[in-house]
Motif scaffolding. Structure first.
Motif, PDB file in Angstrom:
ATOM      1  N   ILE A 113       2.059  -3.110   4.015  1.00 30.24           N
ATOM      2  CA  ILE A 113       2.432  -4.504   4.264  1.00 30.24           C
ATOM      3  C   ILE A 113       3.847  -4.678   3.737  1.00 30.24           C
ATOM      4  N   ALA A 143       4.468  -9.139   6.451  1.00 32.69           N
ATOM      5  CA  ALA A 143       4.037 -10.440   5.952  1.00 32.69           C
ATOM      6  C   ALA A 143       5.297 -11.278   5.756  1.00 32.69           C
ATOM      7  N   LEU A 191      -3.704 -12.369   7.628  1.00 27.33           N
ATOM      8  CA  LEU A 191      -3.191 -11.093   7.144  1.00 27.33           C
ATOM      9  C   LEU A 191      -4.330 -10.084   6.973  1.00 27.33           C
TER      10      LEU A 191
END
Length: 357
Positions: A113, A143, A191
């Motif tokens: 991420i 993200a 997410l």
């Protein structure tokens, strides 16, 4: 254990890719014994872009307040549950001083991420994290953090990422970009869904009954318990009483704890555990494996140490470049033969010209 570099086509302008040996060793396992394991996710990105705050929001705990200067001081490992499925997180530091540790974090993960602040955009450590992710050959999810800020500019950041080859899926690319706010705890479910979606397309397998090995996430020497090492199990099932060897450290596991601190007796693939019993502090990023006894472990370490000493002795006895030049100037040597090695063809010609001059 050693990482083995892959071959790079001549003329390609890219860094050498190192494939961790644990991934290669998995290919030696019996396919019928392989089972799906939880995905291991590394959190990467620029300092102050909210990596630890994001993980803190995911775990719904508070670890940021205790960090000096707001910088993560070590790699931690945690597990969370989402819709009945387990996800393992590695929290890797984003400060430039911890570049090497961040690279190790990427190599130990299945998914990265990449945290990018929507009000700040792509920064130097962001670029480094992208390079580490590509080198580790793992999937990436972005993200887009701090979306609650008034000056958030998501389209600008997406353009910056696109310029680096990270094209958003909503721009007909193949990278999922999830808008989030770690402080407001928004976008977290999206997410998690993205992680599970990406993991479904990956071959994330291990053999719980196979050879026991994994990666050292962190280690320290404590007054109360001695050496404590956090290990990420990547194959097999680690048990109390197993003899572990990691680099020049070895020992029999006396006690084992999960990420909550609870005492456990065994743990399988993708599970981070803290173990007590090693005789020395192993380095973060070292690969560990289990051997039959401490005697065998010490013999392996001694053999490796002797090999290192022999190599050092050979290097010391060999003439260095400075000595060779001195011999040429003194007329003792008429010719100096060199082998030039470069990562890409474009670097070779300037080096040749420089040496000839």
């Amino acid at each position: 254990f050693e990482a083995v570099p892959s071959q790079i086509e001549e003329g390609e302008d890219q860094e050498q890719v190192e494939i961790p040996l644990w991934r290669q060793k998995l290919e030696e396992e019996d396919e019928e014994q392989l089972e799906r394991r939880p995905p291991v996710v590394a959190i990467l990105g620029h300092v102050d872009h909210g990596k630890t705050t994001l993980l803190d929001a995911i775990r719904d705990t508070s670890v940021v307040d205790g960090e000096a200067g707001g910088i993560t001081q070590h790699i931690g490992a945690y597990q969370i549950q989402h819709e009945g499925k387990t996800i393992t997180f590695l929290d890797t530091p984003g400060h430039a001083a911890f570049t090497a540790m961040r690279a190790r974090g990427a190599q130990g993960a299945d998914i990265v991420i990449l945290v990018v602040a929507a009000d700040d955009g792509v920064m130097p450590q962001t670029e480094e994290a992208i390079a580490h992710t590509r080198a580790a050959q793992v999937s990436m999810i972005v993200a887009l953090n701090k979306m609650d800020r008034d000056n958030a500019a998501p389209d600008k950041v997406k353009q910056q990422l696109s310029d680096m080859g990270i094209v958003p899926d909503d721009w007909d690319g193949d990278t999922i970009i999830v808008p989030v706010s770690a402080t407001e705890k928004t976008g977290l479910d999206d997410l998690m869904e993205a992680i599970l979606l990406v993991s479904e397309d990956l071959e994330i397998f291990a053999n719980p009954e196979g050879e026991k090995f994994g990666t050292v996430i962190e280690a320290e020497l404590t007054k109360a318990r001695g050496v404590m090492a956090t290990l990420l199990i990547q194959n097999g099932t680690l048990k109390v009483g197993d003899t572990v060897i990691a680099g020049n450290s070895c020992g029999r596991i006396k006690a084992m704890f999960d990420h909550t601190g609870a005492k456990i007796k065994e743990a399988g693939p993708s599970v981070p555990v803290s173990v007590m019993g090693l005789d020395d502090v192993p380095k973060a990023g070292e690969l560990f494996n289990v051997v039959e006894s401490e005697k065998i472990a010490r013999e392996i370490i001694e053999e490796k140490q002797l090999k290192i000493e022999r190599n050092e002795a050979e290097l010391d006895s060999a003439a260095n470049l400075e000595q060779l030049f001195a011999r040429v100037q003194a007329g003792e040597e008429e010719e100096l033969r060199l082998i030039l090695k470069a990562d890409v063809q474009g670097s070779l010609e300037p080096i040749i010209s420089s040496v000839q001059d």
